[in-house]
Write an enzyme that holds these catalytic residues in place. Structure first.
Site, PDB file in Angstrom:
ATOM      1  N   GLY A  64       0.823  -1.215   0.000  1.00  0.00           N
ATOM      2  CA  GLY A  64       0.000   0.000   0.000  1.00  0.00           C
ATOM      3  C   GLY A  64       0.855   1.263   0.000  1.00  0.00           C
TER       4      GLY A  64
ATOM      5  N   ASN B 132      -2.945  -8.557   0.870  1.00  0.00           N
ATOM      6  CA  ASN B 132      -3.893  -9.283   0.006  1.00  0.00           C
ATOM      7  C   ASN B 132      -4.263  -8.495  -1.249  1.00  0.00           C
TER       8      ASN B 132
ATOM      9  N   ASN C 177      -6.279  -3.219  -1.845  1.00  0.00           N
ATOM     10  CA  ASN C 177      -6.229  -1.811  -2.247  1.00  0.00           C
ATOM     11  C   ASN C 177      -4.851  -1.459  -2.803  1.00  0.00           C
TER      12      ASN C 177
ATOM     13  N   ASP D   8      -4.379 -12.788   3.240  1.00  0.00           N
ATOM     14  CA  ASP D   8      -5.195 -11.946   4.101  1.00  0.00           C
ATOM     15  C   ASP D   8      -4.650 -12.092   5.522  1.00  0.00           C
TER      16      ASP D   8
ATOM     17  N   SER E 113      -4.087   6.991  13.649  1.00  0.00           N
ATOM     18  CA  SER E 113      -4.433   8.173  12.862  1.00  0.00           C
ATOM     19  C   SER E 113      -4.768   9.331  13.781  1.00  0.00           C
ATOM     20  N   ALA E 114      -4.528  10.543  13.298  1.00  0.00           N
ATOM     21  CA  ALA E 114      -4.914  11.744  14.044  1.00  0.00           C
ATOM     22  C   ALA E 114      -6.416  11.789  14.274  1.00  0.00           C
ATOM     23  N   THR E 115      -7.144  10.981  13.537  1.00  0.00           N
ATOM     24  CA  THR E 115      -8.600  10.961  13.690  1.00  0.00           C
ATOM     25  C   THR E 115      -9.011  10.545  15.112  1.00  0.00           C
TER      26      THR E 115
ATOM     27  N   TYR F 139     -14.358   3.915  10.961  1.00  0.00           N
ATOM     28  CA  TYR F 139     -12.917   3.782  10.702  1.00  0.00           C
ATOM     29  C   TYR F 139     -12.122   4.255  11.921  1.00  0.00           C
TER      30      TYR F 139
ATOM     31  N   LYS G 175      -9.550   2.327  14.906  1.00  0.00           N
ATOM     32  CA  LYS G 175      -8.200   2.725  15.334  1.00  0.00           C
ATOM     33  C   LYS G 175      -8.149   2.845  16.861  1.00  0.00           C
TER      34      LYS G 175
ATOM     35  N   ASN H 131      -1.549  14.076   7.896  1.00  0.00           N
ATOM     36  CA  ASN H 131      -2.041  13.892   6.519  1.00  0.00           C
ATOM     37  C   ASN H 131      -0.894  13.544   5.561  1.00  0.00           C
TER      38      ASN H 131
ATOM     39  N   ASP I 260     -16.132  17.480   8.622  1.00  0.00           N
ATOM     40  CA  ASP I 260     -14.796  18.090   8.650  1.00  0.00           C
ATOM     41  C   ASP I 260     -14.622  19.002   9.858  1.00  0.00           C
TER      42      ASP I 260
HETATM   43  P1  NAD Z   1      -3.417   1.588   1.607  1.00  0.00           P
HETATM   44  O1  NAD Z   1      -4.830   1.175   1.364  1.00  0.00           O
HETATM   45  O2  NAD Z   1      -2.661   2.194   0.486  1.00  0.00           O
HETATM   46  O3  NAD Z   1      -2.578   0.358   2.174  1.00  0.00           O
HETATM   47  C1  NAD Z   1      -3.149  -0.657   2.982  1.00  0.00           C
HETATM   48  C2  NAD Z   1      -2.687  -1.989   2.412  1.00  0.00           C
HETATM   49  O4  NAD Z   1      -3.219  -3.042   3.216  1.00  0.00           O
HETATM   50  C3  NAD Z   1      -3.185  -2.223   0.985  1.00  0.00           C
HETATM   51  O5  NAD Z   1      -2.101  -2.625   0.166  1.00  0.00           O
HETATM   52  C4  NAD Z   1      -4.221  -3.368   1.125  1.00  0.00           C
HETATM   53  O6  NAD Z   1      -4.233  -4.197  -0.017  1.00  0.00           O
HETATM   54  C5  NAD Z   1      -3.728  -4.077   2.377  1.00  0.00           C
HETATM   55  N1  NAD Z   1      -4.759  -4.769   3.163  1.00  0.00           N
HETATM   56  C6  NAD Z   1      -5.930  -4.287   3.635  1.00  0.00           C
HETATM   57  N2  NAD Z   1      -6.563  -5.219   4.376  1.00  0.00           N
HETATM   58  C7  NAD Z   1      -5.760  -6.328   4.370  1.00  0.00           C
HETATM   59  C8  NAD Z   1      -5.840  -7.609   4.966  1.00  0.00           C
HETATM   60  N3  NAD Z   1      -6.892  -7.983   5.711  1.00  0.00           N
HETATM   61  N4  NAD Z   1      -4.823  -8.488   4.735  1.00  0.00           N
HETATM   62  C9  NAD Z   1      -3.744  -8.145   3.985  1.00  0.00           C
HETATM   63  N5  NAD Z   1      -3.618  -6.944   3.405  1.00  0.00           N
HETATM   64  C10 NAD Z   1      -4.614  -6.041   3.595  1.00  0.00           C
HETATM   65  O7  NAD Z   1      -3.455   2.597   2.868  1.00  0.00           O
HETATM   66  P2  NAD Z   1      -2.304   3.526   3.461  1.00  0.00           P
HETATM   67  O8  NAD Z   1      -2.641   4.930   3.171  1.00  0.00           O
HETATM   68  O9  NAD Z   1      -0.980   2.987   3.081  1.00  0.00           O
HETATM   69  O10 NAD Z   1      -2.580   3.294   5.010  1.00  0.00           O
HETATM   70  C11 NAD Z   1      -1.872   2.319   5.752  1.00  0.00           C
HETATM   71  C12 NAD Z   1      -2.352   2.331   7.186  1.00  0.00           C
HETATM   72  O11 NAD Z   1      -2.214   3.650   7.718  1.00  0.00           O
HETATM   73  C13 NAD Z   1      -3.832   1.967   7.338  1.00  0.00           C
HETATM   74  O12 NAD Z   1      -3.985   1.195   8.498  1.00  0.00           O
HETATM   75  C14 NAD Z   1      -4.500   3.322   7.498  1.00  0.00           C
HETATM   76  O13 NAD Z   1      -5.684   3.244   8.237  1.00  0.00           O
HETATM   77  C15 NAD Z   1      -3.438   4.105   8.255  1.00  0.00           C
HETATM   78  N6  NAD Z   1      -3.554   5.568   8.069  1.00  0.00           N
HETATM   79  C16 NAD Z   1      -3.531   6.100   6.811  1.00  0.00           C
HETATM   80  C17 NAD Z   1      -3.679   7.482   6.651  1.00  0.00           C
HETATM   81  C18 NAD Z   1      -3.685   8.105   5.279  1.00  0.00           C
HETATM   82  O14 NAD Z   1      -4.126   9.254   5.140  1.00  0.00           O
HETATM   83  N7  NAD Z   1      -3.213   7.435   4.236  1.00  0.00           N
HETATM   84  C19 NAD Z   1      -3.824   8.321   7.768  1.00  0.00           C
HETATM   85  C20 NAD Z   1      -3.827   7.742   9.028  1.00  0.00           C
HETATM   86  C21 NAD Z   1      -3.682   6.357   9.178  1.00  0.00           C
HETATM   87  N1  UFG Z   2     -10.725  19.139   0.805  1.00  0.00           N
HETATM   88  C1  UFG Z   2     -11.242  19.961  -0.160  1.00  0.00           C
HETATM   89  N2  UFG Z   2     -11.561  19.398  -1.363  1.00  0.00           N
HETATM   90  C2  UFG Z   2     -11.385  18.074  -1.647  1.00  0.00           C
HETATM   91  C3  UFG Z   2     -10.838  17.231  -0.634  1.00  0.00           C
HETATM   92  C4  UFG Z   2     -10.523  17.800   0.589  1.00  0.00           C
HETATM   93  O1  UFG Z   2     -11.428  21.156   0.052  1.00  0.00           O
HETATM   94  O2  UFG Z   2     -11.712  17.632  -2.755  1.00  0.00           O
HETATM   95  C5  UFG Z   2     -10.339  19.728   2.103  1.00  0.00           C
HETATM   96  C6  UFG Z   2     -11.071  19.151   3.295  1.00  0.00           C
HETATM   97  O3  UFG Z   2     -12.291  19.808   3.489  1.00  0.00           O
HETATM   98  C7  UFG Z   2     -10.038  19.368   4.412  1.00  0.00           C
HETATM   99  C8  UFG Z   2      -8.685  19.234   3.717  1.00  0.00           C
HETATM  100  O4  UFG Z   2      -8.964  19.423   2.315  1.00  0.00           O
HETATM  101  O5  UFG Z   2     -10.152  20.701   4.896  1.00  0.00           O
HETATM  102  C9  UFG Z   2      -8.042  17.862   3.887  1.00  0.00           C
HETATM  103  O6  UFG Z   2      -8.986  16.847   3.539  1.00  0.00           O
HETATM  104  P1  UFG Z   2      -8.546  15.321   3.280  1.00  0.00           P
HETATM  105  O7  UFG Z   2      -9.779  14.594   2.862  1.00  0.00           O
HETATM  106  O8  UFG Z   2      -7.374  15.259   2.374  1.00  0.00           O
HETATM  107  O9  UFG Z   2      -8.031  14.841   4.709  1.00  0.00           O
HETATM  108  P2  UFG Z   2      -8.757  14.786   6.141  1.00  0.00           P
HETATM  109  O10 UFG Z   2      -7.985  15.672   7.054  1.00  0.00           O
HETATM  110  O11 UFG Z   2     -10.207  15.001   6.017  1.00  0.00           O
HETATM  111  O12 UFG Z   2      -8.550  13.243   6.554  1.00  0.00           O
HETATM  112  C10 UFG Z   2      -7.301  12.555   6.395  1.00  0.00           C
HETATM  113  C11 UFG Z   2      -7.578  11.066   6.144  1.00  0.00           C
HETATM  114  C12 UFG Z   2      -8.182  10.457   7.394  1.00  0.00           C
HETATM  115  C13 UFG Z   2      -7.277  10.719   8.582  1.00  0.00           C
HETATM  116  C14 UFG Z   2      -7.022  12.203   8.738  1.00  0.00           C
HETATM  117  C15 UFG Z   2      -6.045  12.478   9.847  1.00  0.00           C
HETATM  118  O13 UFG Z   2      -8.451  10.915   5.036  1.00  0.00           O
HETATM  119  O14 UFG Z   2      -8.306   9.072   7.221  1.00  0.00           O
HETATM  120  O15 UFG Z   2      -6.492  12.737   7.516  1.00  0.00           O
HETATM  121  O16 UFG Z   2      -4.937  11.685   9.689  1.00  0.00           O
HETATM  122  F1  UFG Z   2      -7.864  10.252   9.702  1.00  0.00           F
END
Ligand code: NAD
Ligand code: UFG
Length: 331
Positions: free
Chosen positions: A10, A32, A35, A58, A124-126, A148, A152, A178, A292
């Site tokens: 990922g 797996n 994504n 998986d 996540s910061a969420t 989601y 976490k 982010n 948001d």
């Molecule tokens: P991503 O979807 O690109 O990567 C996740 C990977 O996990 C994918 O390759 C998917 O195929 C694999 N996967 C999912 N479920 C699986 C399972 N049951 N078994 C094996 N593989 C599986 O996502 P990412 O952005 O790389 O995020 C990675 C982690 O970080 C996630 O746990 C996500 O929640 C967390 N996270 C991401 C963000 C963000 O903004 N990208 C922010 C905060 C936290």
């Molecule tokens: N935004 C726009 N237009 C768009 C998309 C986003 O104006 O088309 C704005 C949003 O309103 C927000 C900012 O851009 O103000 C960032 O939005 P994102 O969707 O990129 O990110 P978020 O902060 O909403 O959420 C992300 C991940 C969550 C994670 C969080 C904190 O999607 O999973 O950061 O880590 F939990």
């Protein structure tokens, strides 16, 4: 040291795989491909100039996972595998609770069986919900308003309970802000399926002409220019943060914010993208997006003090690298 990276194909897992290998770790990936694409394996091999051990399994499949642990002497685990879309989790909560919780539980059971005591978890910061920034690790977690985020919080609590019960269990819980950008090669990056929810991939696709305009969700927040403020962090800095967490892991549970500590508004990010890449990103100002918050940015002093880690790459570099990947990889 052999590190199992779940979700290593990922977005963040692939960049962390590169950082681990560059720091001398041996990586075994379990993914797996729900994504991600198998082409990432090849691209990782090109970047790192070595063959990768990859299991298309998986993580919730106990037998398949035990097979991996039997084949390799795993010494630590970084657990990225999971689903990550806030909006999808609201539509399909069971899908999220099933995957994110059962994969983590299965992995923890197998770790216990094979006496693996080093664990790094993608949070996540969420989890901070409505707390006011700068967000510190000491803050009480507030309800996240989406399944989601709840997965976490639940995983964090499971890990903390295990660490309390087992003297030699070490876990780093990393709360990402982010993540944006891509590896400088442009070979790996964020490739969301369908129309992106997140800002940076949408901005890149507008610049490429895939969408006419960016919709900016809200210009009436109490922020410097009325648009939402976030703490964008280059994915390579984030990846290096994982290596720092692993290198410094000690017994017990440790929480770290991984961000830059700086907030950037949507309009500032759009302007930076235009400047960095000499492209135009037309936009419309729209109503706020439901759910948001106005502002979210980290206090990063704990990671700096305890891990000796800080994010180095600025917003221009994030925009430049996101655009390089977009140009190379998307139609
Ligand atoms: P991503 O979807 O690109 O990567 C996740 C990977 O996990 C994918 O390759 C998917 O195929 C694999 N996967 C999912 N479920 C699986 C399972 N049951 N078994 C094996 N593989 C599986 O996502 P990412 O952005 O790389 O995020 C990675 C982690 O970080 C996630 O746990 C996500 O929640 C967390 N996270 C991401 C963000 C963000 O903004 N990208 C922010 C905060 C936290
Ligand atoms: N935004 C726009 N237009 C768009 C998309 C986003 O104006 O088309 C704005 C949003 O309103 C927000 C900012 O851009 O103000 C960032 O939005 P994102 O969707 O990129 O990110 P978020 O902060 O909403 O959420 C992300 C991940 C969550 C994670 C969080 C904190 O999607 O999973 O950061 O880590 F939990």
């Amino acid at each position: 040291m052999n590190i199992l990276v779940t979700g290593g194909a990922g977005y963040i897992g692939s960049h962390t795989t590169v950082a681990l290998i560059e720091s001398g770790y041996n990586v075994i990936i379990a993914d797996n491909l729900s994504n991600s694409s198998i082409s990432t394996k090849k691209n990782l091999e090109t970047i790192t100039n070595q063959e990768l051990t990859f299991y298309n399994i998986d993580v919730a499949d106990n037998n398949a996972l035990e097979n991996v642990f039997s084949n390799h002497h795993i010494e630590g685990v970084i657990h990225f595998a999971g689903y990550k879309s806030v909006s999808e989790s609201v539509e399909k909560p069971l899908y999220y609770y099933n995957n994110n919780l059962i994969s983590t539980l299965t992995l923890l059971n197998v770790c216990e069986k094979f006496s693996v005591n080093k664990f790094v978890f993608s949070s996540s910061a969420t989890v901070y919900g409505d707390n006011k920034p700068p967000l510190t690790e000491k803050m009480l977690l507030s309800p996240t308003k989406n399944p989601y985020g709840e997965t976490k919080v639940m995983c964090e609590r499971m890990l903390s309970d295990i660490a309390k019960s087992k003297e030699h269990f070490s876990v780093a819980i990393l709360r990402y802000f982010n993540p944006v950008g891509a590896h400088e090669s442009g070979l790996i990056g964020e490739a969301p399926n369908g129309i992106p929810n997140n800002l940076m991939p949408f901005v890149s696709q507008v610049a490429k002409g895939k969408h006419k305009k960016l919709n900016i969700f809200g210009d009436d927040y109490q922020t410097l220019d009325g648009t939402g403020v976030r703490d964008y962090i280059h994915v390579v800095d984030l990846a290096i943060g994982h290596v720092a967490a692993l290198d410094n892991l000690t017994n017990g549970v440790h929480y770290y914010n991984l961000g830059t500590g700086r907030g950037t508004s949507v309009l500032e990010l759009v302007k930076a993208f235009e400047r960095a890449n000499d492209v135009e990103v037309p936009y419309d100002l729209m109503d706020r997006r439901p759910g948001d918050i106005a502002e979210c940015y980290a206090d990063v002093s704990k990671a700096e003090k305890e891990l000796g880690w800080t994010a180095k790459r600025d917003i221009i570099e994030m925009c430049r690298d996101a655009w390089r990947f977009e140009k190379k990889h998307h139609i």
